[in-house]
Design an enzyme around this catalytic site. Structure first.
Site, PDB file in Angstrom:
ATOM      1  N   ASP A  29       0.817  -1.207   0.000  1.00 16.75           N
ATOM      2  CA  ASP A  29       0.000   0.000   0.000  1.00 16.75           C
ATOM      3  C   ASP A  29       0.858   1.266   0.000  1.00 16.75           C
ATOM      4  O   ASP A  29       1.962   1.284   0.542  1.00 16.75           O
ATOM      5  CB  ASP A  29      -0.910  -0.014   1.240  1.00 16.75           C
ATOM      6  CG  ASP A  29      -2.012   1.026   1.124  1.00 16.75           C
ATOM      7  OD1 ASP A  29      -2.307   1.478   0.003  1.00 16.75           O
ATOM      8  OD2 ASP A  29      -2.572   1.394   2.179  1.00 16.75           O
ATOM      9  N   HIS A  46       2.630   2.917  -8.943  1.00 19.10           N
ATOM     10  CA  HIS A  46       2.420   1.489  -9.230  1.00 19.10           C
ATOM     11  C   HIS A  46       3.647   0.939  -9.968  1.00 19.10           C
ATOM     12  O   HIS A  46       4.130  -0.148  -9.683  1.00 19.10           O
ATOM     13  CB  HIS A  46       1.157   1.294 -10.078  1.00 19.10           C
ATOM     14  CG  HIS A  46      -0.102   1.769  -9.396  1.00 19.10           C
ATOM     15  ND1 HIS A  46      -0.417   1.427  -8.100  1.00 19.10           N
ATOM     16  CD2 HIS A  46      -1.120   2.570  -9.823  1.00 19.10           C
ATOM     17  CE1 HIS A  46      -1.571   1.991  -7.766  1.00 19.10           C
ATOM     18  NE2 HIS A  46      -2.019   2.695  -8.790  1.00 19.10           N
ATOM     19  N   LEU A 140      11.575 -19.730  -1.930  1.00 16.59           N
ATOM     20  CA  LEU A 140      10.534 -18.871  -1.364  1.00 16.59           C
ATOM     21  C   LEU A 140       9.211 -19.113  -2.080  1.00 16.59           C
ATOM     22  O   LEU A 140       9.164 -19.143  -3.305  1.00 16.59           O
ATOM     23  CB  LEU A 140      10.936 -17.398  -1.552  1.00 16.59           C
ATOM     24  CG  LEU A 140       9.886 -16.328  -1.263  1.00 16.59           C
ATOM     25  CD1 LEU A 140       9.567 -16.273   0.233  1.00 16.59           C
ATOM     26  CD2 LEU A 140      10.362 -14.955  -1.731  1.00 16.59           C
TER      27      LEU A 140
HETATM   28  C1  IPE Z   1      -1.581   0.126  -3.379  1.00 14.20           C
HETATM   29  O1  IPE Z   1      -1.304   1.496  -3.395  1.00 14.20           O
HETATM   30  C2  IPE Z   1      -1.688  -0.444  -4.768  1.00 14.20           C
HETATM   31  C3  IPE Z   1      -2.992  -1.029  -5.112  1.00 14.20           C
HETATM   32  C4  IPE Z   1      -4.071  -1.015  -4.373  1.00 14.20           C
HETATM   33  C5  IPE Z   1      -3.081  -1.706  -6.398  1.00 14.20           C
HETATM   34  P1  IPE Z   1      -2.489   2.555  -3.456  1.00 14.20           P
HETATM   35  O2  IPE Z   1      -2.829   2.790  -4.868  1.00 14.20           O
HETATM   36  O3  IPE Z   1      -3.624   2.115  -2.573  1.00 14.20           O
HETATM   37  O4  IPE Z   1      -1.783   3.845  -2.856  1.00 14.20           O
HETATM   38  P2  IPE Z   1      -2.426   4.943  -1.888  1.00 14.20           P
HETATM   39  O5  IPE Z   1      -3.034   4.232  -0.718  1.00 14.20           O
HETATM   40  O6  IPE Z   1      -3.445   5.684  -2.676  1.00 14.20           O
HETATM   41  O7  IPE Z   1      -1.260   5.797  -1.503  1.00 14.20           O
HETATM   42 MG    MG Z   2      -4.123   2.461  -0.574  1.00 13.66          MG
END
Ligand code: IPE
Ligand code: MG
Length: 250
Positions: A29, A46, A140
């Site tokens: 996250d 991402h 792993l």
């Molecule tokens: C996690 O990061 C990635 C996915 C859910 C695919 P986020 O996209 O939730 O990032 P924030 O929480 O908005 O910073």
């Molecule tokens: Mg998030």
């Protein structure tokens, strides 16, 4: 965790730390915030998370942690704007199309946990194919939680168990926790020992609800795209300082 403690783990990764740490789980996250902090589009976060992914896999192997679970896409994430969902699905497709070789080098066995509902057919095939092609790797086991929700996993398990009961394959009177566990997505993967929650959040967000029952919880401000060997070492260091009781007195 103080820098000294973390250094102790980094400098002596195969000390006493990993003996009791079989399964590390991380909620991936903070990708969006990572990008926003840099004035970049969310997609950049991402994209950058691939670096964290590789680094955490290698660290688990180095620290001899045999199981890693990553929550990379929850069943609730479909509710995001279509453009972002498409970007993420395309990214998974792109990354998974070229992981077999690096996974062979690192020794990663890939397992997918999640519901097939709403996942594009091509991605399902790719997930299955990576599972097959990495089945003999043994350093792993990576449980890749994509379109995963802890409650859905339990409901899916109840459905399949009920079917077996109605077909006479299972005696309802004898169903216990061990029986139930066999119906989870990856029943052979042991319970989580350590759950790391990044990005300054303090919640489970529907991740591995059954398997987290006795997990130690570690919260960090760090965002998933910044995760690296040091982050893993810090979490391990905190873990080895905990006294686990499993309901016992000592
Ligand atoms: C996690 O990061 C990635 C996915 C859910 C695919 P986020 O996209 O939730 O990032 P924030 O929480 O908005 O910073
Ligand atoms: Mg998030």
């Amino acid at each position: 965790v103080g820098a000294r403690g973390r250094d102790a783990v980094v400098n002596n990764p195969k000390g006493d730390l990993s003996r009791r740490l079989q399964h590390l789980a991380i909620s991936a996250d903070g990708n969006g915030r990572w990008a926003e902090q840099r004035g970049l589009p969310r997609s950049a976060g991402h994209e950058h998370s691939q670096k964290a992914f590789r680094s955490v896999l290698e660290s688990c192997v180095e620290f001899e942690i045999p199981y890693l679970s990553l929550h990379v896409f929850s069943s609730e994430n479909w509710a995001r704007p279509g453009e972002e969902v498409s970007y993420i699905i395309d990214l998974f497709t792109r990354v998974l199309s070229s992981v077999v070789e690096p996974f062979r080098e690192i020794g990663v066995r890939f397992r997918w946990s999640g519901s097939t509902a709403s996942v594009p057919e091509g991605l399902i095939e790719l997930l299955r194919s990576v599972e097959e092609q990495t089945a003999d790797n043994s350093a792993l086991t990576l449980q890749f939680c994509l379109n995963y929700g802890g409650r859905s996993e339990i409901v899916d398990a109840v459905r399949r168990l009920t079917r077996d009961v109605s077909e006479g394959a299972v005696d309802m009177a004898k169903v216990d926790e061990t029986t139930f566990r066999k119906y989870l997505y990856c029943p052979d993967i042991p319970d989580v020992d350590l759950f790391v929650r990044p990005a300054g959040e303090f919640r489970l967000s529907n991740f591995l609800l059954w398997q987290l029952a006795y997990a130690e919880l570690v919260f960090t401000e760090e965002l998933w795209p910044d995760f690296n060997r040091e982050t893993v070492a810090s979490a391990i260091h905190e873990f080895i300082g905990r006294r686990r009781k499993f309901g016992l007195i000592e």
